[in-house]
Design an enzyme around this catalytic site. Structure first.
Site, PDB file in Angstrom:
ATOM      1  N   GLU A  39       0.834  -1.217   0.000  1.00 11.67           N
ATOM      2  CA  GLU A  39       0.000   0.000   0.000  1.00 11.67           C
ATOM      3  C   GLU A  39       0.866   1.263   0.000  1.00 11.67           C
ATOM      4  OE1 GLU A  39      -2.108   1.809  -1.243  1.00 11.67           O
ATOM      5  OE2 GLU A  39      -3.880   0.802  -0.418  1.00 11.67           O
ATOM      6  N   ASP A  56      -7.020   0.176  -3.693  1.00 16.15           N
ATOM      7  CA  ASP A  56      -8.044   1.215  -3.798  1.00 16.15           C
ATOM      8  C   ASP A  56      -8.842   1.087  -5.097  1.00 16.15           C
ATOM      9  OD1 ASP A  56      -6.152   1.899  -5.655  1.00 16.15           O
ATOM     10  OD2 ASP A  56      -5.568   3.788  -4.702  1.00 16.15           O
TER      11      ASP A  56
HETATM   12  O1  AHR Z   1       0.706   0.444  -3.304  1.00 19.17           O
HETATM   13  C1  AHR Z   1       0.371   0.722  -4.622  1.00 19.17           C
HETATM   14  C2  AHR Z   1      -1.039   1.167  -4.776  1.00 19.17           C
HETATM   15  O2  AHR Z   1      -1.220   2.433  -4.183  1.00 19.17           O
HETATM   16  C3  AHR Z   1      -2.108   0.352  -4.122  1.00 19.17           C
HETATM   17  O3  AHR Z   1      -2.422  -0.848  -4.770  1.00 19.17           O
HETATM   18  C4  AHR Z   1      -3.268   1.292  -4.179  1.00 19.17           C
HETATM   19  O4  AHR Z   1      -4.215   1.038  -3.184  1.00 19.17           O
HETATM   20  C5  AHR Z   1      -2.614   2.662  -4.010  1.00 19.17           C
HETATM   21  O5  AHR Z   1      -3.044   3.505  -5.033  1.00 19.17           O
END
Ligand code: AHR
Ligand code: AHR
Length: 481
Positions: free
Chosen positions: A204, A280
């Site tokens: 994340e 996300d």
């Molecule tokens: O960590 C990379 C990305 O960052 C994740 O998958 C996403 O939730 C956020 O935009």
């Protein structure tokens, strides 16, 4: 023994097991996945041919004959009900109504396992699966492992082709809230050696190729057609491992402490499961998934090595991407519409625009040329084809925003993929349906005489289900010019 039998005997049982190609427990004989067909919206479940065996692809082929099929559910074989279904809207919207993501074509990723046909999950940009209401997946800083078998040649640089642990509300809730396999050429966060694609861990707000944010040269560029990807984590320790899924053994790309960047130690895992998207619901990425599991507990390297041996013994191999009447490389062709309205109309360009035109043997030579195409080996995949303009050499049929255009080849990976098509047997029983290589739910379609690449019942006007089979079926003849 199958992968989840091996994980169980290692003391790190599967708490989720997903595959459209085979059973991941030797005793498993239930539904692997569900498909839904375009003709009447009916669904059916596809099971292994026998307990522990390869998926019954013939059952899918027969159910989907003469129509389109989407993968609606990838069942969890662990018994915990951690099934993957169409991902809902999250921090980002998908292309479907209500911001949901697209479902994958059921036929976009054909392979064989030990010579038996099966289908993987071909994720185009916009496609994603998720389960936000899981049972038994690691949360907080708890230990877990995961592996996935992927197509190492299908990737892009967008966020994020992932499989693994993510947020239960489909939103970015902060560093350390995910722990997932990532595969691709994103350079926004981490990178490895060479130009990618790389296996990284999506933790994340960061794709980690090793201990530090940014470049970690011990994470190699992957060149295997079939690739075994491993991410595992436990308190202040995580690892990245990978192998050719068709031969050989695992290498460890990273094993050590958690990143020192703030928020990743301890982890704050939430335990939802994603496939093909970011935490996300970022949904710009592409890739292909064949099988994968998540475990409770941190698997030993030895356990994973046995699983890799099992994957190699499953003998993943490529198979034909085309069906129907052959459209031979080197031939010159014209494509005639088969819808009752339009059987004298042929696919033709006028400048960059592509539409159907009435063409006959007495048409002028300009129009005959505009309706004539040289078939070349697929620019992005030699198992498929590309259509080069007869009167504008170096220009090819390609889609852009799902509209079919004639554009000069700019040499980019995106152009090559947009210009590659895999002909199938015509959905209405005539000729061929010309399927997009990078969006296999989509086919050449005439709609108001204009050419698009359309999916059956999708969100665009030109995706209309009415007369879909006829509009996407073309009789391919020798060219006018
Ligand atoms: O960590 C990379 C990305 O960052 C994740 O998958 C996403 O939730 C956020 O935009
Ligand atoms: O046609 C769909 C996509 O639109 C193409 O892949 C890309 O070139 C454009 O963004």
């Amino acid at each position: 023994a199958a992968p989840c039998d091996i994980f169980a005997s290692g003391g790190t049982p599967c708490v989720a097991a997903h595959s459209t190609t085979r059973a991941l427990f030797s005793a498993f004989n239930g539904a692997l996945y569900q498909v839904k067909r375009g003709s009447d919206g009916a669904t059916t479940n596809i099971a292994p041919l026998s307990a522990g065996g390869v998926a019954n692809a013939a059952a899918q082929d027969s159910f989907c004959s003469g129509t389109t099929c989407l993968i609606t559910t990838i069942f969890d074989q662990s018994g915990r009900g951690n099934h993957l279904t169409q991902a809902p809207a999250g921090g980002f919207n998908g292309p479907e109504s209500n911001g949901a993501d697209n479902l994958a074509s059921a036929t976009g990723a054909p392979v064989t396992l030990n010579g038996q046909k099966a289908y993987g999950v071909f994720i185009s940009p916009g496609t994603g699966y998720r389960n936000n209401a899981v049972s038994g997946i690691a949360t907080g800083d708890a230990a877990e492992g995961m592996y996935a078998v992927l197509d190492g040649t299908h990737f892009n640089g967008a966020c994020c082709f992932d499989y693994g642990n993510a947020e239960t509300n489909s939103r970015d809730t902060g560093n350390g809230h995910m722990e997932a396999i990532y595969f691709g050429t994103s350079t926004t966060w981490g990178t490895g050696s060479g130009s990618g694609p790389w296996l990284m861990a999506d933790l994340e707000n960061g794709l980690f190729s090793g201990n530090t944010t940014g470049n970690n040269p011990s994470d190699p560029t992957i060149t295997n057609r079939f690739f075994t990807a491993i991410v595992k984590g436990q308190p202040n320790h995580w690892a990245l491992r990978g192998a050719n899924a068709a031969s050989g053994s695992l290498s460890t790309f990273y094993s050590g402490v958690r990143p020192t960047a703030s928020g990743y130690n301890p982890m704050k895992k939430e335990g939802a499961i994603i496939l093909g998207i970011g935490g996300d619901n970022s949904n710009g990425a592409q890739g292909t998934f064949y099988e994968g599991v998540m475990t409770s507990g941190f698997p030993s390297d030895a356990t994973e090595n046995s699983v890799q041996a099992n994957i190699v013994a499953a003998k993943y191999a490529t198979t034909s991407l085309v069906s129907g009447p052959a459209i031979s490389v080197g031939s010159s062709v014209s494509l005639r519409a088969t819808t009752a309205c339009c059987t004298t109309r042929f696919l033709a360009h006028s400048g960059t625009a592509v539409a159907t035109q009435v063409v006959t043997s007495s048409s002028n030579s300009t129009l005959k040329q505009q309706a004539s195409w040289t078939v070349v080996s697929g620019l992005a995949n030699g198992g498929c084809i590309s259509f080069q303009s007869k009167d504008t050499p170096g220009s090819f049929l390609r889609h852009n925003n799902f509209v079919l255009l004639l554009n000069a080849n700019d040499g980019s990976k995106q152009f090559k993929e947009d210009a590659t098509f895999c002909p199938q047997a015509g959905l209405n029983g005539q000729g061929n349906s010309i399927r997009s290589f990078n969006y296999p739910t989509r086919y050449f379609r005439h709609f108001d005489n204009n050419l698009d690449i359309a999916s059956n019942g999708g969100v665009h006007t030109f995706d209309a289900a009415a007369s879909f089979n006829d509009d996407v079926s073309w009789v391919v003849t020798s060219s006018f010019a």
